[in-house]
Design a protein around this motif. Structure first.
Motif, PDB file in Angstrom:
ATOM      1  N   ASP A   1      14.555  54.980   9.750  1.00  0.00           N
ATOM      2  CA  ASP A   1      14.363  55.123   8.310  1.00  0.00           C
ATOM      3  C   ASP A   1      15.335  56.144   7.724  1.00  0.00           C
TER       4      ASP A   1
ATOM      5  N   THR B   1      18.597  57.665   6.020  1.00  0.00           N
ATOM      6  CA  THR B   1      19.516  57.132   5.017  1.00  0.00           C
ATOM      7  C   THR B   1      20.875  56.911   5.684  1.00  0.00           C
TER       8      THR B   1
ATOM      9  N   LYS C   1      23.649  58.080   4.680  1.00  0.00           N
ATOM     10  CA  LYS C   1      24.316  59.390   4.719  1.00  0.00           C
ATOM     11  C   LYS C   1      23.822  60.222   5.906  1.00  0.00           C
ATOM     12  N   GLU C   2      22.531  60.193   6.180  1.00  0.00           N
ATOM     13  CA  GLU C   2      21.983  60.939   7.321  1.00  0.00           C
ATOM     14  C   GLU C   2      22.537  60.409   8.639  1.00  0.00           C
TER      15      GLU C   2
ATOM     16  N   LYS D   1      25.207  49.257   3.948  1.00  0.00           N
ATOM     17  CA  LYS D   1      24.154  48.736   3.068  1.00  0.00           C
ATOM     18  C   LYS D   1      23.946  47.237   3.285  1.00  0.00           C
TER      19      LYS D   1
ATOM     20  N   ARG E   1      22.132  46.549   6.554  1.00  0.00           N
ATOM     21  CA  ARG E   1      20.687  46.779   6.457  1.00  0.00           C
ATOM     22  C   ARG E   1      19.997  45.643   5.707  1.00  0.00           C
TER      23      ARG E   1
END
Length: 79
Positions: A40, A42, A44-45, A71, A74
């Motif tokens: 879960d 992001t 960026k993470e 993106k 996902r």
């Protein structure tokens, strides 16, 4: 191991048919794919945890190795 980096690179290339960087990229792409699919975090993470210097560089790496932007990957894989 007491061998030079150049010799080790030569041996890896000779045995596998691919340079060491190819194997590093494959391993990294698989790790990113797992995180995009199953975590879960992001985008960026994930990029930060994987040590990418910027989100743009991460996106380019993912697009090159997985064929989609993070993106898009996902979205197509149910997250």
């Amino acid at each position: 191991m007491n061998v030079t980096p150049k010799y080790l690179s030569h041996v890896i290339s000779a045995e596998t048919g691919h340079p060491p960087l190819h194997h590093i990229h494959q391993y990294t792409a698989r790790a990113i794919e797992r995180q995009l699919r199953y975590s879960d975090l992001t985008i960026k993470e994930i990029a930060t945890r994987m040590g990418f210097p910027s989100l743009a560089f991460f996106g380019k790496f993912v697009k090159t190795h997985l064929g989609l932007s993070p993106k898009e990957f996902r979205i197509r894989n149910g997250q």
